[in-house]
Design an enzyme around this catalytic site. Structure first.
Site, PDB file in Angstrom:
ATOM      1  N   HIS A  95       0.826  -1.207   0.000  1.00  0.00           N
ATOM      2  CA  HIS A  95       0.000   0.000   0.000  1.00  0.00           C
ATOM      3  C   HIS A  95       0.862   1.260   0.000  1.00  0.00           C
ATOM      4  O   HIS A  95       1.621   1.497   0.942  1.00  0.00           O
ATOM      5  CB  HIS A  95      -0.888  -0.037   1.245  1.00  0.00           C
ATOM      6  CG  HIS A  95      -1.886   1.064   1.333  1.00  0.00           C
ATOM      7  ND1 HIS A  95      -2.013   1.858   2.448  1.00  0.00           N
ATOM      8  CD2 HIS A  95      -2.836   1.478   0.452  1.00  0.00           C
ATOM      9  CE1 HIS A  95      -2.992   2.713   2.265  1.00  0.00           C
ATOM     10  NE2 HIS A  95      -3.502   2.517   1.057  1.00  0.00           N
ATOM     11  N   HIS A 105      -1.079  10.725  -2.010  1.00  0.00           N
ATOM     12  CA  HIS A 105      -2.385  10.255  -1.540  1.00  0.00           C
ATOM     13  C   HIS A 105      -3.355  11.404  -1.287  1.00  0.00           C
ATOM     14  O   HIS A 105      -4.492  11.393  -1.760  1.00  0.00           O
ATOM     15  CB  HIS A 105      -2.232   9.435  -0.262  1.00  0.00           C
ATOM     16  CG  HIS A 105      -3.543   8.995   0.309  1.00  0.00           C
ATOM     17  ND1 HIS A 105      -4.245   9.736   1.245  1.00  0.00           N
ATOM     18  CD2 HIS A 105      -4.294   7.894   0.054  1.00  0.00           C
ATOM     19  CE1 HIS A 105      -5.366   9.109   1.551  1.00  0.00           C
ATOM     20  NE2 HIS A 105      -5.423   7.998   0.842  1.00  0.00           N
TER      21      HIS A 105
END
Length: 290
Positions: free
Chosen positions: A40, A82
């Protein structure tokens, strides 16, 4: 040659041959039954998320799949980050103190390239930069890894899907070899996932979320995966998703996120998920492979 020498030579030859032989059907089936482990934002438990260092750390851990997030700068460059703000993972407040709220879309690529994206994580990573999408895929390719690309906040960046597809094509990621088993594009936006499918029908896609079972046939018309948070997951839901065929004629897959401890990894693996997205890919891998 002595009898002992013959025995040793034969044993060595058999061992070498075993390395060249394919896995037995039982072993191959066992390996295929294990969920994929996906790093991730790179191996983000060990290096600053979405940086090249996080890709390198995932590679060092032997992790094939790397997940990232893509946004767009004011001058149209795709960058890997992100948040829609630069505040949490860079020193933007120090470098540009009068530019609050420090949104990615309000900065040029050159301005973002000046920022330190590593010191917040630890001094060993001081000077790490926010990579462009081109830089990120180059690093993934260097390690012969695979890419799970998330389109972040597509509502903020009209047309970003077409731009991502163009960059992937320019970088050689839309050939048969990559599309077959090295690339997945996902988003929380069903419209964005559908747009990617319409632009490049061969590309594997995933929808991030937990849509009602009754709505799954509609999603199956444009996606290959339903990717929910592990906190919302049950064995029954995984089975229900698997009962439908996705847009490429194979059962819909489930890749769940973000699982970072062994107990949770074993639990969702027991549900039959196809992939586990994690900040700590080594922990999850060891848990699900025993």
């Amino acid at each position: 040659m002595s009898a002992r020498s013959v025995t040793v030579s034969a044993t060595a030859l058999l061992g070498a041959a075993a390395l060249l032989l394919p896995l037995s059907p039982a072993r191959a089936a066992e390996d295929s039954a294990r969920p994929l482990v996906m790093a991730h934002r790179g191996a983000s438990a060990y290096a600053p998320e979405n940086t090249l260092a996080a890709v390198d750390r995932a590679a060092a851990l032997g992790v094939d799949w790397v997940e990232n997030d893509v946004q767009r700068t004011r001058d149209g460059e795709l960058v890997v980050l992100h948040d829609d703000s630069l505040q949490r993972t860079t020193d933007v407040e120090e470098v540009f103190p009068d530019r609050a709220p420090w949104k990615v879309k309000d900065f040029t690529a050159a301005e973002i390239a000046r920022l330190d994206a590593g010191s917040w994580f630890g001094p060993a990573y001081a000077g790490a930069r926010v990579p462009t999408l081109e830089q990120f895929v180059h690093r993934v390719e260097r390690h012969r890894q695979k890419l799970l690309l998330e389109i972040k906040n597509p509502r903020l960046y009209p047309g970003i899907e077409r731009q991502i597809v163009k960059v992937l094509g320019d970088e050689g990621w839309l050939d048969r070899r990559h599309v077959r088993d090295r690339l997945i594009v996902q988003s929380f936006s069903a419209d964005s996932v559908r747009t990617v499918h319409d632009l490049r029908p061969a590309v594997k896609t995933g929808f991030l979320g937990t849509p009602p079972v009754a709505d799954l046939p509609a999603y199956a018309a444009f996606t290959d995966q339903i990717n929910p948070s592990y906190g919302s997951l049950t064995a029954g839901y995984v089975a229900a998703v698997h009962a439908f065929k996705g847009v490429h004629g194979k059962p819909l897959e489930v890749c769940t996120w973000t699982v970072n401890d062994a107990a949770a990894a074993r639990r969702v693996a027991g549900f039959g998920v196809d992939g586990i997205i994690t900040n700590a890919p080594d922990v999850v891998r060891d848990a699900v492979r025993g």
